[in-house]
Scaffold this motif. Sequence first.
Motif, PDB file in Angstrom:
ATOM      1  N   LEU A 248       0.828  -1.196   0.000  1.00  0.00           N
ATOM      2  CA  LEU A 248       0.000   0.000   0.000  1.00  0.00           C
ATOM      3  C   LEU A 248       0.866   1.252   0.000  1.00  0.00           C
ATOM      4  O   LEU A 248       0.642   2.186  -0.786  1.00  0.00           O
ATOM      5  N   VAL A 249       1.883   1.253   0.839  1.00  0.00           N
ATOM      6  CA  VAL A 249       2.757   2.423   0.958  1.00  0.00           C
ATOM      7  C   VAL A 249       3.778   2.470  -0.172  1.00  0.00           C
ATOM      8  O   VAL A 249       3.895   3.474  -0.884  1.00  0.00           O
ATOM      9  N   LYS A 250       4.511   1.375  -0.366  1.00  0.00           N
ATOM     10  CA  LYS A 250       5.666   1.401  -1.263  1.00  0.00           C
ATOM     11  C   LYS A 250       5.295   1.286  -2.738  1.00  0.00           C
ATOM     12  O   LYS A 250       6.117   1.606  -3.603  1.00  0.00           O
ATOM     13  N   HIS A 251       4.095   0.824  -3.011  1.00  0.00           N
ATOM     14  CA  HIS A 251       3.653   0.727  -4.401  1.00  0.00           C
ATOM     15  C   HIS A 251       2.565   1.756  -4.730  1.00  0.00           C
ATOM     16  O   HIS A 251       2.750   2.592  -5.604  1.00  0.00           O
ATOM     17  N   LEU A 252       1.423   1.699  -3.998  1.00  0.00           N
ATOM     18  CA  LEU A 252       0.317   2.582  -4.361  1.00  0.00           C
ATOM     19  C   LEU A 252       0.592   4.037  -4.006  1.00  0.00           C
ATOM     20  O   LEU A 252       0.513   4.926  -4.869  1.00  0.00           O
TER      21      LEU A 252
END
Length: 229
Positions: free
Chosen positions: A72-76
């Motif tokens: 969620l954090v590192k991709h989206l």
Amino acid sequence: MNAPTDLGFLRPDLERGLAALGLDPGAPVERTAPAAGDDGTLAGALLAYLALLVRWNGTYNLTAIRDPAEMLVKHLFDSLAMAPHVRGLATLADLGTGPGLPGIPLALATPGLAVALVESNGKKARFLRECVRQLGLAPRVRVLESRAEAVAEPGAFEAITARALDRLVGILEVGGHLLAPGGRLLAMKGVHPAEEIAELPAGWVGGAVHRLSVPGLEGERHLVEVRRG
């Protein structure tokens, strides 16, 4: 493929992160039809995409990150931090997109943006085609299973982007031909890439460098603009 993945528990964190990025979690998404179990909002579409990524990753190893909350954090969020800089664009090519990052999140968050997902790896391209189908993104989003330098669409894009492909000079070598006159490379980087900007080849000039704030992510992130000059 594994059983469907329910990531509803992540929705509060997703909505808070989207709000911090200046994006409306409840905004409608421009597409032919929502995915199964998706409520038609930006937050719902992003969760549907993330569920697909988690499910396929178990079999195809699309990304080294396994934890959905970390994705969620590192991709989206990391991808969507550049959303303000693609607003108003009509066409974007995402070079070496891997599992669709940042191209798919940007397409979901940006009405009117047509995105070409360029990826030479067959299993990743197959995943991308399934995402486009399930998320209802065709024909606005298309998959080009090819190396960037082999894409025969010279001058077709207002912008190209790359999140983890190469140094700036390398991105321009393989993808610069895709840019329309006046077009821009929008390259995602970590720390300020002063050395990479200094080594730009003749005919290219560095433009604005934007420091990005990614909710929940430690460390620096920058978006670098490069134009023909």
